[in-house]
Design a protein around this motif. Structure first.
Motif, PDB file in Angstrom:
ATOM      1  N   GLU A   1       0.901  -1.399  -0.010  1.00 34.01           N
ATOM      2  CA  GLU A   1       0.023   0.063   0.022  1.00 34.01           C
ATOM      3  C   GLU A   1       0.656   1.379   0.117  1.00 34.01           C
TER       4      GLU A   1
ATOM      5  N   SER B   1       3.787  -1.698   3.857  1.00 31.95           N
ATOM      6  CA  SER B   1       4.378  -0.623   3.397  1.00 31.95           C
ATOM      7  C   SER B   1       4.898  -0.446   2.186  1.00 31.95           C
TER       8      SER B   1
ATOM      9  N   MET C   1       2.682   2.711   9.964  1.00 30.35           N
ATOM     10  CA  MET C   1       1.956   1.392   9.297  1.00 30.35           C
ATOM     11  C   MET C   1       2.146   0.304  10.182  1.00 30.35           C
TER      12      MET C   1
ATOM     13  N   PHE D   1      -5.698   2.122   5.163  1.00 36.22           N
ATOM     14  CA  PHE D   1      -4.985   1.120   5.725  1.00 36.22           C
ATOM     15  C   PHE D   1      -5.473   0.575   6.996  1.00 36.22           C
TER      16      PHE D   1
END
Length: 293
Positions: A165, A188, A197, A173
């Motif tokens: 992502e 990430s 994250m 997220f």
């Protein structure tokens, strides 16, 4: 997919001054990554300037990388595009024996609907002989893969195992982490947000700055995995400025310049339409490098 835990790096493709692939420098880069603790390598992601390589060159890079790594760390291959039929053919034809997964970017430029993105990945999943990592990077593709589409794909296809992502959207997220199957991984895709994250539940990073600073990136993810976010924050802050500089004039131009300065690759040559970074940015990066130990 324990192979995808921790720090992965999207390898640059070193070129000679004439634009041909510099395999000697690629081998040196691979050894540097492994020696400095990188957990896995991604061959020919976006950072590898894959869009400017010929089909023959891509096959040569994948084959060379597999041979040089020789099983020392897991390998992921980047195969994606905006022509679904062509992408599916590449996936089906790929010599997957030395690789553990495929990283496939969401179709760019066409701006497909969510249903179009879903159908694209459905076709990729059907052709793939390896687990598939989705890759959502709206800043490059021109469209965002929604959390609902990501989770739908994760639920519908057992061989779609993770998503990289790079949307920068923490609400997105969080929705993926809340709704995904238990064994589906969030990775990430942006170096500056790896720590937060991972605090939410991501398992690591596929890094750009890790090309130049693999030990720091791998240590950061290890600290996050251990829950030591205080110690990780120091590394996070240390890497922020150099990461910004890597992207200031397009990726991978900045990180290739750093790798050249560090003596890991011979040339910072990139292929058009990219060009080497400006002298002003070079001076900025030189000062930043001097301050990093």
């Amino acid at each position: 997919m324990n192979e995808l835990q921790g720090a992965g790096v999207a390898l640059v493709t070193p070129f000679n001054a004439d634009g041909s692939i510099d395999f000697e420098s690629l081998g040196k880069l691979i050894d540097f990554q492994i020696d400095e603790g990188m957990n896995y390598l991604v061959s020919l992601g976006t950072t590898g300037e894959t869009a400017t390589l010929t089909a023959k060159e891509r096959e040569e890079v994948w084959a060379y990388t597999a041979k040089h790594v020789n099983g020392r760390v897991p390998l992921v291959a980047g195969i994606g595009g905006n022509n679904t039929a062509e992408t599916v053919k590449q996936v089906a034809d790929f010599n997957h024996s030395a690789y553990c997964a495929l990283l496939s970017v969401s179709p760019y430029y066409n701006k497909p609907t969510q249903e179009g993105i879903y159908q694209h990945y459905k076709a990729v999943a059907a052709a793939a002989k390896l687990p598939v990592i989705l890759y959502n990077v709206p800043g490059r593709t021109g469209s965002n893969m929604s959390p609902a589409t990501t989770v739908r794909l994760a639920n519908d296809f057992n061989n779609i195992v993770a998503t990289k992502e790079a949307s920068g959207n923490f609400a997105q997220f969080s929705q993926i982490l809340r709704d995904k199957p238990a064994n589906f991984l969030l990775i990430s895709g942006d170096d500056p947000v790896t720590l937060p994250m991972m605090a939410l539940g991501a398992v690591g990073i596929i890094s750009v700055v890790g090309n130049a600073y693999p030990a720091k990136v791998s240590k950061l993810t290890a600290l996050c995995t251990a829950g030591d976010y205080i110690a990780a924050r120091g590394l996070h802050e240390e890497l922020l400025s150099i990461t910004d500089h890597c992207f200031a004039e397009s990726n991978p131009c900045g990180v290739k310049y750093i790798l050249k300065k560090l003596g890991i690759i011979t040339s910072d040559t990139v292929r058009l339409p990219l060009v080497p970074i400006s002298s002003a940015l070079q001076e900025t990066i030189d000062k930043e490098i001097a301050g990093l130990t």
